[in-house]
Design an enzyme around this catalytic site. Structure first.
Site, PDB file in Angstrom:
ATOM      1  CB  VAL A  96      -0.926   0.010   1.244  1.00  0.00           C
ATOM      2  CG1 VAL A  96      -1.857   1.217   1.215  1.00  0.00           C
ATOM      3  CG2 VAL A  96      -1.733  -1.270   1.314  1.00  0.00           C
ATOM      4  CB  SER A 139      -8.405 -11.175  -4.505  1.00  0.00           C
ATOM      5  OG  SER A 139      -8.612 -10.418  -3.341  1.00  0.00           O
ATOM      6  CE1 TYR A 193      -3.343  -8.999  -5.746  1.00  0.00           C
ATOM      7  CE2 TYR A 193      -5.334  -8.320  -4.592  1.00  0.00           C
ATOM      8  CZ  TYR A 193      -4.407  -9.291  -4.909  1.00  0.00           C
ATOM      9  OH  TYR A 193      -4.542 -10.564  -4.400  1.00  0.00           O
ATOM     10  CB  VAL A 195      -8.063  -3.261 -12.453  1.00  0.00           C
ATOM     11  CG1 VAL A 195      -8.256  -3.511 -13.947  1.00  0.00           C
ATOM     12  CG2 VAL A 195      -8.842  -2.018 -12.019  1.00  0.00           C
ATOM     13  CB  VAL A 230      -3.724 -15.985   3.365  1.00  0.00           C
ATOM     14  CG1 VAL A 230      -2.866 -17.158   3.824  1.00  0.00           C
ATOM     15  CG2 VAL A 230      -5.099 -16.477   2.918  1.00  0.00           C
ATOM     16  NE  ARG A 231      -1.027 -16.040  10.612  1.00  0.00           N
ATOM     17  CZ  ARG A 231      -2.202 -16.560  10.984  1.00  0.00           C
ATOM     18  NH1 ARG A 231      -3.264 -15.782  11.088  1.00  0.00           N
ATOM     19  NH2 ARG A 231      -2.310 -17.843  11.267  1.00  0.00           N
TER      20      ARG A 231
HETATM   21  P1  NAP Z   1       3.105 -14.559  -1.896  1.00  0.00           P
HETATM   22  O1  NAP Z   1       3.428 -15.185  -0.588  1.00  0.00           O
HETATM   23  O2  NAP Z   1       3.692 -13.258  -2.274  1.00  0.00           O
HETATM   24  O3  NAP Z   1       3.413 -15.650  -3.045  1.00  0.00           O
HETATM   25  C1  NAP Z   1       3.224 -15.352  -4.383  1.00  0.00           C
HETATM   26  C2  NAP Z   1       3.826 -16.459  -5.204  1.00  0.00           C
HETATM   27  O4  NAP Z   1       3.652 -16.128  -6.599  1.00  0.00           O
HETATM   28  C3  NAP Z   1       5.332 -16.608  -4.968  1.00  0.00           C
HETATM   29  O5  NAP Z   1       5.685 -17.957  -5.067  1.00  0.00           O
HETATM   30  C4  NAP Z   1       5.914 -15.824  -6.141  1.00  0.00           C
HETATM   31  O6  NAP Z   1       7.215 -16.224  -6.506  1.00  0.00           O
HETATM   32  C5  NAP Z   1       4.923 -16.219  -7.214  1.00  0.00           C
HETATM   33  N1  NAP Z   1       5.027 -15.386  -8.418  1.00  0.00           N
HETATM   34  C6  NAP Z   1       4.941 -14.042  -8.549  1.00  0.00           C
HETATM   35  N2  NAP Z   1       5.155 -13.688  -9.820  1.00  0.00           N
HETATM   36  C7  NAP Z   1       5.377 -14.828 -10.518  1.00  0.00           C
HETATM   37  C8  NAP Z   1       5.664 -15.126 -11.867  1.00  0.00           C
HETATM   38  N3  NAP Z   1       5.793 -14.171 -12.777  1.00  0.00           N
HETATM   39  N4  NAP Z   1       5.809 -16.420 -12.237  1.00  0.00           N
HETATM   40  C9  NAP Z   1       5.687 -17.411 -11.330  1.00  0.00           C
HETATM   41  N5  NAP Z   1       5.456 -17.198 -10.020  1.00  0.00           N
HETATM   42  C10 NAP Z   1       5.298 -15.916  -9.623  1.00  0.00           C
HETATM   43  O7  NAP Z   1       1.519 -14.350  -2.041  1.00  0.00           O
HETATM   44  P2  NAP Z   1       0.270 -15.222  -1.548  1.00  0.00           P
HETATM   45  O8  NAP Z   1      -0.416 -14.427  -0.517  1.00  0.00           O
HETATM   46  O9  NAP Z   1       0.667 -16.619  -1.277  1.00  0.00           O
HETATM   47  O10 NAP Z   1      -0.639 -15.132  -2.860  1.00  0.00           O
HETATM   48  C11 NAP Z   1      -0.969 -16.252  -3.666  1.00  0.00           C
HETATM   49  C12 NAP Z   1      -2.183 -15.881  -4.506  1.00  0.00           C
HETATM   50  O11 NAP Z   1      -3.290 -15.588  -3.655  1.00  0.00           O
HETATM   51  C13 NAP Z   1      -1.972 -14.613  -5.353  1.00  0.00           C
HETATM   52  O12 NAP Z   1      -2.593 -14.783  -6.594  1.00  0.00           O
HETATM   53  C14 NAP Z   1      -2.682 -13.542  -4.536  1.00  0.00           C
HETATM   54  O13 NAP Z   1      -3.085 -12.462  -5.342  1.00  0.00           O
HETATM   55  C15 NAP Z   1      -3.844 -14.330  -3.982  1.00  0.00           C
HETATM   56  N6  NAP Z   1      -4.471 -13.762  -2.807  1.00  0.00           N
HETATM   57  C16 NAP Z   1      -3.791 -13.631  -1.647  1.00  0.00           C
HETATM   58  C17 NAP Z   1      -4.430 -13.109  -0.528  1.00  0.00           C
HETATM   59  C18 NAP Z   1      -3.736 -12.973   0.801  1.00  0.00           C
HETATM   60  O14 NAP Z   1      -4.358 -12.476   1.743  1.00  0.00           O
HETATM   61  N7  NAP Z   1      -2.501 -13.396   0.950  1.00  0.00           N
HETATM   62  C19 NAP Z   1      -5.772 -12.706  -0.613  1.00  0.00           C
HETATM   63  C20 NAP Z   1      -6.446 -12.857  -1.808  1.00  0.00           C
HETATM   64  C21 NAP Z   1      -5.792 -13.406  -2.902  1.00  0.00           C
HETATM   65  P3  NAP Z   1       8.547 -15.457  -5.941  1.00  0.00           P
HETATM   66  O15 NAP Z   1       8.844 -16.051  -4.594  1.00  0.00           O
HETATM   67  O16 NAP Z   1       9.560 -15.784  -6.987  1.00  0.00           O
HETATM   68  O17 NAP Z   1       8.227 -14.001  -5.869  1.00  0.00           O
END
Ligand code: NAP
Length: 276
Positions: A96, A139, A193, A195, A230-231
């Site tokens: 943010v 999301s 994000y 959009v 999610v954490r």
């Molecule tokens: P995170 O811990 O930041 O993990 C994101 C993962 O995506 C990492 O493994 C990252 O790899 C990978 N990634 C990013 N760009 C990539 C690319 N170009 N090619 C392949 N892998 C790539 O996030 P997260 O919270 O687990 O999020 C997972 C999904 O859930 C996302 O789509 C996020 O938008 C969605 N989401 C999360 C939340 C939440 O509260 N956490 C809520 C709603 C939706 P690197 O380690 O190499 O960066």
């Protein structure tokens, strides 16, 4: 060629993706691929799961890189003749308080979350076998961002006839509008994000419709979902769910039994279909 069922999770070296792989290793009757854009980070994650007694396999995948996506596609085609479960989890979000100009955030965020995810779908969906399951991790922010759009945009994004080409044009227009500094005047919400995740949810609705039209007898179920707050490195330590809890809905959708005819083409959170 192996007849073993195969599941692939994108962006699974950490966070929710890693938790999805962990759960699939325990529950999916076949090979589970942990994928990562960085081989070192991916192999470290595989080693972590091996220490827990699990046996994930590894393949490199950068969803921003068409060559990398096609290398995985060819590997799956050659080794398994397709795939059974695809979880499009990889995604990014600027913090943010990040001071990167909004138009740059828009371009970079859309590139991975929408265009990268779409490229994976374009290359891998034709490989999905009958009774396959596809889960696109979107999301809840996609719903709130939708409500922040102009009435005209909302109508387009809720349309049951919008095409993939029209969606791509709209996502491209958002990025262009941010560059011209007119995105809010043009009816967009002030969240790149949000959009990008509208794009993921609407893409899922379109793809599900195409599967209905073109591969009806194949019983493939494709849905978008929200894992919850999610954490992870993305959402930070104050979020309410553990990665394992965040993985529950994506894993539920990935393991829908072969007898299930629904949900399909839905937006799902906490294992419940939500209105779009
Ligand atoms: P995170 O811990 O930041 O993990 C994101 C993962 O995506 C990492 O493994 C990252 O790899 C990978 N990634 C990013 N760009 C990539 C690319 N170009 N090619 C392949 N892998 C790539 O996030 P997260 O919270 O687990 O999020 C997972 C999904 O859930 C996302 O789509 C996020 O938008 C969605 N989401 C999360 C939340 C939440 O509260 N956490 C809520 C709603 C939706 P690197 O380690 O190499 O960066």
């Amino acid at each position: 060629m192996s007849s073993v069922p195969v599941a692939v999770v994108t962006g699974s070296n950490k966070g929710i993706g890693l938790a999805i792989v962990r759960a699939l290793c325990k529950e999916f009757p076949g090979d589970v691929y942990l994928t990562s854009r960085d081989v070192g980070r991916g192999q470290a994650a595989v080693a972590q799961l091996q220490q827990e007694g699990l046996r994930p396999l590894f393949h490199q995948l950068d969803i921003d890189d068409l060559q990398s996506i096609r290398a995985l596609r060819d590997f799956l085609k050659d080794k398994y003749g397709g795939l059974n479960v695809l979880v499009n989890n990889a995604g990014i979000a600027f913090k943010v308080n990040d001071t990167t100009p909004f138009e740059v955030q828009a371009e970079v965020t859309l590139k991975t979350n929408f265009f990268g995810t779409r490229n994976v779908c374009t290359e891998l969906l034709p490989l999905v076998k009958p009774y396959g399951r596809v889960v696109n991790v979107s999301s809840m922010v996609s719903s709130s961002a939708l409500r922040g759009c102009s009435q005209e945009l909302q109508q387009q994004f809720r349309s049951d006839t919008i095409t993939e080409e029209e969606l791509v044009q709209l996502m491209t227009k958002f990025v262009q509008d941010t560059k011209k500094g007119v995105h809010q005047k043009e009816g967009w919400p002030n969240t790149a994000y949000g959009v990008s995740k509208i794009g993921v949810t609407v893409l899922s609705r379109i793809q599900a419709r195409l599967l209905e039209e073109q591969r009806k007898g194949d019983h493939i179920l494709l849905n978008a979902c929200c894992p919850g707050w999610v954490r992870t490195d993305m959402a930070g330590p104050k979020a309410t769910k553990s990665p394992e809890e965040g993985a529950e809905t994506p894993v539920y959708l990935a393991l829908l039994p072969s007898s299930a005819a629904a949900p399909h083409g839905q937006f799902v959170s906490d294992k419940t279909v939500r209105a779009w």
